[in-house]
Design a protein around this motif. Sequence first.
Motif, PDB file in Angstrom:
ATOM      1  N   ARG A   1       0.810  -1.878  -0.308  1.00  0.00           N
ATOM      2  CA  ARG A   1       0.004  -0.246   0.039  1.00  0.00           C
ATOM      3  C   ARG A   1       0.682   1.513  -0.174  1.00  0.00           C
ATOM      4  N   SER A   2       1.738   1.968   0.634  1.00  0.00           N
ATOM      5  CA  SER A   2       2.654   2.265   0.495  1.00  0.00           C
ATOM      6  C   SER A   2       4.254   2.642  -0.459  1.00  0.00           C
ATOM      7  N   SER A   3       3.514   1.706  -1.486  1.00  0.00           N
ATOM      8  CA  SER A   3       5.111   1.282  -2.380  1.00  0.00           C
ATOM      9  C   SER A   3       4.130   2.769  -3.606  1.00  0.00           C
ATOM     10  N   ALA A   4       5.312   1.926  -4.635  1.00  0.00           N
ATOM     11  CA  ALA A   4       4.887   2.759  -5.809  1.00  0.00           C
ATOM     12  C   ALA A   4       4.349   2.294  -6.712  1.00  0.00           C
ATOM     13  N   PHE A   5       3.136   0.923  -5.936  1.00  0.00           N
ATOM     14  CA  PHE A   5       2.028  -0.157  -6.827  1.00  0.00           C
ATOM     15  C   PHE A   5       1.275   0.784  -7.112  1.00  0.00           C
ATOM     16  N   ARG A   6       0.360   2.069  -6.391  1.00  0.00           N
ATOM     17  CA  ARG A   6      -0.419   3.041  -7.261  1.00  0.00           C
ATOM     18  C   ARG A   6       0.292   3.809  -8.101  1.00  0.00           C
ATOM     19  N   GLU A   7       1.529   4.772  -7.656  1.00  0.00           N
ATOM     20  CA  GLU A   7       1.662   4.961  -9.188  1.00  0.00           C
ATOM     21  C   GLU A   7       2.264   5.060  -9.713  1.00  0.00           C
ATOM     22  N   ARG A   8       2.496   3.659 -10.404  1.00  0.00           N
ATOM     23  CA  ARG A   8       2.850   2.627 -11.501  1.00  0.00           C
ATOM     24  C   ARG A   8       1.483   2.299 -12.295  1.00  0.00           C
ATOM     25  N   PHE A   9       0.422   1.802 -11.388  1.00  0.00           N
ATOM     26  CA  PHE A   9      -0.881   1.320 -11.850  1.00  0.00           C
ATOM     27  C   PHE A   9      -1.274   2.751 -12.565  1.00  0.00           C
ATOM     28  N   LEU A  10      -1.357   4.140 -12.437  1.00  0.00           N
ATOM     29  CA  LEU A  10      -1.692   5.181 -13.062  1.00  0.00           C
ATOM     30  C   LEU A  10      -0.875   5.906 -14.351  1.00  0.00           C
ATOM     31  N   ALA A  11       0.311   4.857 -13.763  1.00  0.00           N
ATOM     32  CA  ALA A  11       1.426   5.432 -15.094  1.00  0.00           C
ATOM     33  C   ALA A  11       1.044   5.085 -16.658  1.00  0.00           C
ATOM     34  N   LYS A  12      -0.358   5.920 -16.968  1.00  0.00           N
ATOM     35  CA  LYS A  12      -0.397   5.064 -18.313  1.00  0.00           C
ATOM     36  C   LYS A  12      -0.961   6.500 -19.209  1.00  0.00           C
ATOM     37  N   GLY A  13      -0.095   7.330 -18.782  1.00  0.00           N
ATOM     38  CA  GLY A  13      -0.029   8.378 -19.687  1.00  0.00           C
ATOM     39  C   GLY A  13      -1.781   8.751 -19.557  1.00  0.00           C
ATOM     40  N   ARG A  14      -2.182   9.235 -20.344  1.00  0.00           N
ATOM     41  CA  ARG A  14      -3.475  10.285 -21.246  1.00  0.00           C
ATOM     42  C   ARG A  14      -4.823   8.910 -20.657  1.00  0.00           C
ATOM     43  N   MET A  15      -4.850   7.564 -19.969  1.00  0.00           N
ATOM     44  CA  MET A  15      -5.129   7.028 -19.689  1.00  0.00           C
ATOM     45  C   MET A  15      -5.503   7.158 -18.118  1.00  0.00           C
ATOM     46  N   ALA A  16      -4.421   8.053 -17.192  1.00  0.00           N
ATOM     47  CA  ALA A  16      -4.685   7.924 -16.120  1.00  0.00           C
ATOM     48  C   ALA A  16      -5.954   8.398 -14.989  1.00  0.00           C
ATOM     49  N   THR A  17      -6.242   9.252 -15.805  1.00  0.00           N
ATOM     50  CA  THR A  17      -7.358   9.386 -15.403  1.00  0.00           C
ATOM     51  C   THR A  17      -8.770   7.934 -15.573  1.00  0.00           C
ATOM     52  N   LEU A  18      -9.072   7.220 -16.531  1.00  0.00           N
ATOM     53  CA  LEU A  18      -9.932   6.422 -16.372  1.00  0.00           C
ATOM     54  C   LEU A  18      -9.303   5.249 -15.662  1.00  0.00           C
ATOM     55  N   LEU A  19      -8.089   4.725 -15.129  1.00  0.00           N
ATOM     56  CA  LEU A  19      -7.857   3.811 -14.235  1.00  0.00           C
ATOM     57  C   LEU A  19      -8.066   4.501 -12.798  1.00  0.00           C
ATOM     58  N   GLU A  20      -7.405   6.275 -12.196  1.00  0.00           N
ATOM     59  CA  GLU A  20      -8.164   6.495 -11.332  1.00  0.00           C
ATOM     60  C   GLU A  20      -9.573   5.876 -10.375  1.00  0.00           C
ATOM     61  N   SER A  21     -10.584   5.892 -11.528  1.00  0.00           N
ATOM     62  CA  SER A  21     -11.753   4.902 -10.619  1.00  0.00           C
ATOM     63  C   SER A  21     -11.739   3.695 -10.607  1.00  0.00           C
ATOM     64  N   VAL A  22     -10.563   2.544 -11.127  1.00  0.00           N
ATOM     65  CA  VAL A  22     -10.665   1.978 -11.088  1.00  0.00           C
ATOM     66  C   VAL A  22     -10.490   0.924  -9.595  1.00  0.00           C
ATOM     67  N   PRO A  23     -11.677   0.129  -8.817  1.00  0.00           N
ATOM     68  CA  PRO A  23     -10.927   0.056  -7.666  1.00  0.00           C
ATOM     69  C   PRO A  23      -9.978  -1.855  -7.174  1.00  0.00           C
ATOM     70  N   ILE A  24      -8.914  -1.647  -6.521  1.00  0.00           N
ATOM     71  CA  ILE A  24      -8.061  -3.132  -6.297  1.00  0.00           C
ATOM     72  C   ILE A  24      -8.332  -3.262  -5.122  1.00  0.00           C
ATOM     73  N   GLN A  25      -8.541  -4.687  -5.450  1.00  0.00           N
ATOM     74  CA  GLN A  25      -8.160  -5.336  -4.026  1.00  0.00           C
ATOM     75  C   GLN A  25      -7.419  -6.570  -3.667  1.00  0.00           C
ATOM     76  N   VAL A  26      -7.304  -6.822  -2.864  1.00  0.00           N
ATOM     77  CA  VAL A  26      -6.189  -8.369  -2.599  1.00  0.00           C
ATOM     78  C   VAL A  26      -6.940  -9.583  -2.330  1.00  0.00           C
ATOM     79  N   ILE A  27      -7.480 -10.672  -2.573  1.00  0.00           N
ATOM     80  CA  ILE A  27      -7.987 -11.751  -2.026  1.00  0.00           C
ATOM     81  C   ILE A  27      -7.425 -12.358  -0.912  1.00  0.00           C
ATOM     82  N   THR A  28      -8.004 -12.436   0.802  1.00  0.00           N
ATOM     83  CA  THR A  28      -7.375 -12.803   1.163  1.00  0.00           C
ATOM     84  C   THR A  28      -7.980 -14.463   2.001  1.00  0.00           C
ATOM     85  N   HIS A  29      -8.769 -14.687   1.460  1.00  0.00           N
ATOM     86  CA  HIS A  29      -9.578 -16.658   1.711  1.00  0.00           C
ATOM     87  C   HIS A  29      -7.986 -17.527   1.235  1.00  0.00           C
TER      88      HIS A  29
END
Length: 336
Positions: free
Chosen positions: A291-319
């Motif tokens: 959560r505190s890493s550059a994961f989110r920054e790199r997830f959004l680092a898609k140039g003109r598509m960054a705004t599109l990805l901002e609305s995409v929730p990201i979850q982790v399965i713990t089952h």
Amino acid sequence: MSADSLALVGDIGGTNARFALVDLAAPAIELRASKSLPNAGFASLQHAIEHYLAEVREAPARAALAVACPVGSDEIRLTNRAWSFSRSELQAALGLAELRMLNDFGAVAWAVPALADAQLVTLHGDAQAPLRGPVSVLGPGTGLGVALLVGDPARGWQVVETEGGHVGFAPIGDEERAIAAWLTAQHGRTSTERLLCGKGLSEIDLVLRGAAVLPAAHLLPGESSLQRPALRDPAEIVAAALDGHDQAARRALARFCAVLGSVAGDCALIHGARRVVIAGGIVPRFLPFLRSSAFRERFLAKGRMATLLESVPIQVITHPHPGLLGAACALRASES
């Protein structure tokens, strides 16, 4: 549990084979007698299944097995384990009326709609909206699995199984180019799976510590070839990184998280995802670090598509066993 409704489910990775029994007639899927067996202890998948069924003293008529490889033909060959078998021969040998084979991350995708809220941790975004596809499902373990979940609760769900973990790796920056050069020198090609798996974390750690031996043509300016020590165990690297005193381990895990963010963002764009769900045996061990890493920054680092990805929730399965749950869900769905 009647004999007709009893089913065997399995999740066969490169390292372990997990099995459980389910009652397909029950209102909700419950995994019973679940057990994990080390693949190294068995000569074949059939041997492992027979061992498990002898222990639980049951003879189910139906089975669904999730395996870490493509499943489009009768001949099944695991990608990260020297096991191969004929689907039809395995079904006959086990005396099964039905045997369904799934890709391992296809099974994880089948599990997503059946997960309780408490079995998902939200990393980023608003996850309160009703679940509907497309959903990108990916995660590192012995390899890197990728699948696509489509549909919604009203129309039903379908899973598209993929081998997306084997797409080519696109390095960003000098560190990742050095890692890619090392892996390409070893394997002739670097896929995303070469980095985003347990062994991949060990390889990242090796390169970033300057301990990898590279042919001169692959060295960065100012670098020199060094004697290669043994790879550190990925669990050791994660533990050392979380302890906070091993800077090399923290650097390796941070790079792993950054690459995972890039790949997750790419998957979301390719799939047109409304949600991204991460699974696998590695990530749940270091959620605060991720959560505190550059994961989110790199997830959004898609140039003109960054705004599109901002609305995409990201979850982790713990089952603990989403592959087993998903295999049962797929088997039940085939009845309808």
